[in-house]
Motif scaffolding. Structure first.
Motif, PDB file in Angstrom:
ATOM      1  N   PHE A 201       0.843  -1.195   0.000  1.00  0.00           N
ATOM      2  CA  PHE A 201       0.000   0.000   0.000  1.00  0.00           C
ATOM      3  C   PHE A 201       0.883   1.252   0.000  1.00  0.00           C
ATOM      4  CE2 PHE A 201      -3.936  -2.160   1.351  1.00  0.00           C
ATOM      5  CZ  PHE A 201      -3.425  -3.339   1.869  1.00  0.00           C
TER       6      PHE A 201
ATOM      7  N   TYR B 158       0.219   5.330   1.232  1.00  0.00           N
ATOM      8  CA  TYR B 158      -0.645   6.324   1.856  1.00  0.00           C
ATOM      9  C   TYR B 158       0.059   7.674   1.819  1.00  0.00           C
ATOM     10  CZ  TYR B 158      -3.841   2.850   3.815  1.00  0.00           C
ATOM     11  OH  TYR B 158      -4.777   1.853   3.973  1.00  0.00           O
TER      12      TYR B 158
ATOM     13  N   GLN C 120       0.102  11.659   3.700  1.00  0.00           N
ATOM     14  CA  GLN C 120      -0.319  12.450   4.856  1.00  0.00           C
ATOM     15  C   GLN C 120       0.001  13.917   4.620  1.00  0.00           C
ATOM     16  OE1 GLN C 120       1.728  11.765   8.611  1.00  0.00           O
ATOM     17  NE2 GLN C 120      -0.118  12.226   9.765  1.00  0.00           N
TER      18      GLN C 120
ATOM     19  N   ASN D 288      -0.991  17.970   9.618  1.00  0.00           N
ATOM     20  CA  ASN D 288      -2.061  17.950  10.627  1.00  0.00           C
ATOM     21  C   ASN D 288      -3.285  17.156  10.182  1.00  0.00           C
ATOM     22  OD1 ASN D 288      -0.592  19.716  12.421  1.00  0.00           O
ATOM     23  ND2 ASN D 288      -1.120  21.373  11.023  1.00  0.00           N
ATOM     24  N   ARG D 289      -3.072  16.174   9.354  1.00  0.00           N
ATOM     25  CA  ARG D 289      -4.167  15.322   8.885  1.00  0.00           C
ATOM     26  C   ARG D 289      -3.823  13.864   9.091  1.00  0.00           C
ATOM     27  NH1 ARG D 289      -7.429  17.999   5.237  1.00  0.00           N
ATOM     28  NH2 ARG D 289      -8.889  16.308   5.680  1.00  0.00           N
ATOM     29  N   GLY D 290      -4.841  13.018   8.988  1.00  0.00           N
ATOM     30  CA  GLY D 290      -4.604  11.589   9.014  1.00  0.00           C
ATOM     31  C   GLY D 290      -4.091  11.106   7.669  1.00  0.00           C
ATOM     32  N   LEU D 291      -3.734   9.845   7.616  1.00  0.00           N
ATOM     33  CA  LEU D 291      -3.230   9.272   6.372  1.00  0.00           C
ATOM     34  C   LEU D 291      -4.391   9.000   5.415  1.00  0.00           C
ATOM     35  CD1 LEU D 291      -0.947   8.603   8.511  1.00  0.00           C
ATOM     36  CD2 LEU D 291      -0.367   6.695   7.004  1.00  0.00           C
TER      37      LEU D 291
ATOM     38  N   PHE E  59      -5.422   6.882   1.812  1.00  0.00           N
ATOM     39  CA  PHE E  59      -5.056   5.797   0.913  1.00  0.00           C
ATOM     40  C   PHE E  59      -4.816   6.329  -0.495  1.00  0.00           C
ATOM     41  CE2 PHE E  59      -5.230   1.588  -0.828  1.00  0.00           C
ATOM     42  CZ  PHE E  59      -5.956   1.674  -2.016  1.00  0.00           C
TER      43      PHE E  59
ATOM     44  N   LYS F  13      -3.006   0.367  -3.889  1.00  0.00           N
ATOM     45  CA  LYS F  13      -2.610  -0.909  -3.288  1.00  0.00           C
ATOM     46  C   LYS F  13      -2.290  -1.920  -4.370  1.00  0.00           C
ATOM     47  CE  LYS F  13      -7.396  -2.568  -2.966  1.00  0.00           C
ATOM     48  NZ  LYS F  13      -8.537  -2.826  -2.062  1.00  0.00           N
TER      49      LYS F  13
ATOM     50  N   LEU G 144       3.828  13.950   3.045  1.00  0.00           N
ATOM     51  CA  LEU G 144       4.576  12.812   3.607  1.00  0.00           C
ATOM     52  C   LEU G 144       3.948  11.533   3.064  1.00  0.00           C
ATOM     53  CD1 LEU G 144       6.841  12.139   5.639  1.00  0.00           C
ATOM     54  CD2 LEU G 144       5.115  12.209   7.450  1.00  0.00           C
TER      55      LEU G 144
ATOM     56  N   PHE H  86       3.819   7.318   2.851  1.00  0.00           N
ATOM     57  CA  PHE H  86       4.122   6.101   3.597  1.00  0.00           C
ATOM     58  C   PHE H  86       3.835   4.879   2.737  1.00  0.00           C
ATOM     59  CE2 PHE H  86       4.881   7.619   7.865  1.00  0.00           C
ATOM     60  CZ  PHE H  86       4.234   8.832   7.911  1.00  0.00           C
TER      61      PHE H  86
ATOM     62  N   LEU I 149      -1.216  -4.105   9.144  1.00  0.00           N
ATOM     63  CA  LEU I 149      -0.526  -3.203   8.235  1.00  0.00           C
ATOM     64  C   LEU I 149       0.664  -2.572   8.948  1.00  0.00           C
ATOM     65  CD1 LEU I 149      -1.137  -2.502   5.312  1.00  0.00           C
ATOM     66  CD2 LEU I 149      -2.395  -0.520   6.110  1.00  0.00           C
ATOM     67  N   VAL I 150       1.851  -2.779   8.399  1.00  0.00           N
ATOM     68  CA  VAL I 150       3.065  -2.199   8.973  1.00  0.00           C
ATOM     69  C   VAL I 150       3.575  -1.117   8.031  1.00  0.00           C
ATOM     70  CG1 VAL I 150       5.450  -2.655   9.636  1.00  0.00           C
ATOM     71  CG2 VAL I 150       3.663  -4.306  10.198  1.00  0.00           C
ATOM     72  N   PHE I 151       3.824   0.050   8.575  1.00  0.00           N
ATOM     73  CA  PHE I 151       4.211   1.211   7.771  1.00  0.00           C
ATOM     74  C   PHE I 151       5.720   1.438   7.794  1.00  0.00           C
ATOM     75  CE2 PHE I 151       0.269   3.256   6.531  1.00  0.00           C
ATOM     76  CZ  PHE I 151      -0.652   2.657   7.374  1.00  0.00           C
TER      77      PHE I 151
END
Lengths: 114, 115
Positions: free
Chosen positions: A34, A36, A38, A41-44, A46, A49, A88, A90, A102-104
């Motif tokens: 995957f 992602y 960011q 100041n926000r979430g990740l 998608f 994939k 950013l 990931f 899920l490992v980032f």
């Protein structure tokens, strides 16, 4: 255990140029992969994939990624970068068997200059 | 627009105090994840649930952290007592599927500062 390496802390590219953000992975068996993004100041969010099938995966905002099993890589690419792509990024991996988590990776900051 | 909702968005507290962070996953999603993000460690998986059952919390300091899902619409992450090293952004994410091949939807995060 699965893991992801993003070798570059930061990638700089001029607007209009192609960009590549690198990712290599380690997992027993076949992976799910995957990307992602960011924003500050926000979430990740998608992007795309790879599950199976075509090694070239197309995702949101014109991004694509190429799965290379022999090199255990899943690099993110875009033919023409925009200033608004600065964020950013990931890479993440999970195993196919059992219950996957899920490992980032550590993330790569992309800076696109005007 | 369906979204993962996290509260509080920001929390400043003193060392030793209890902190509870809440997450409302997207309706219908059956997996919930808690991640912690710091500059030094990046994104760390703390715990995850499927159908409200905890499946893995090996990434979570057991002596002070606890995670629960009292019902399908609420996940909580509690720190008691809090320490300065817990300062981070805590993300909740939810997803759906029996094989986790789908994407995760992240909340905006809870930024915790422990003084």
């Amino acid at each position: 255990a699965q893991s992801v390496a993003q070798p570059e802390d930061q990638v700089n590219v001029a607007e209009g140029n192609p960009l590549t953000v690198k990712c290599t992975y380690s997992v027993s068996g076949n992976p799910y992969l995957f990307w992602y993004v960011q924003y500050p100041n926000r979430g990740l969010q998608f992007l795309l994939k790879y599950i199976t099938g075509d090694n070239l995966v197309k995702g949101s905002y014109g991004f694509e990624a190429e799965f290379n099993k022999s090199q255990t890589s899943f690099h993110l690419k875009k033919p023409s970068a925009l200033v608004s792509d600065s964020a950013l990024y990931f890479c993440a991996v999970s195993r196919r068997t059992g219950f996957q988590k899920l490992v980032f990776g550590t993330g790569t900051r992309l800076l696109v200059s005007p | 627009d369906a979204r993962v909702t996290q509260t509080p968005r920001h929390k400043v507290t003193e060392m030793g105090q209890e902190v509870t962070m809440r997450c409302q996953p997207i309706l219908g999603h059956n997996t919930v994840f808690w991640y912690r993000q710091t500059m030094m460690q990046g994104l760390e998986l703390l715990a995850y649930f499927r159908n409200r059952a905890p499946l893995d919390d090996s990434g979570m300091p057991k002596d002070r952290f606890s995670a629960e899902m009292p019902d399908a619409t609420l996940a909580t992450l509690k720190i008691q007592p809090s320490e300065p090293r817990d300062s981070a952004v805590y993300f909740c994410a939810s997803g759906f599927g029996t094989s986790d091949t789908g994407e995760l939807f992240f909340g905006e995060g809870s930024r915790l500062t422990v003084l």
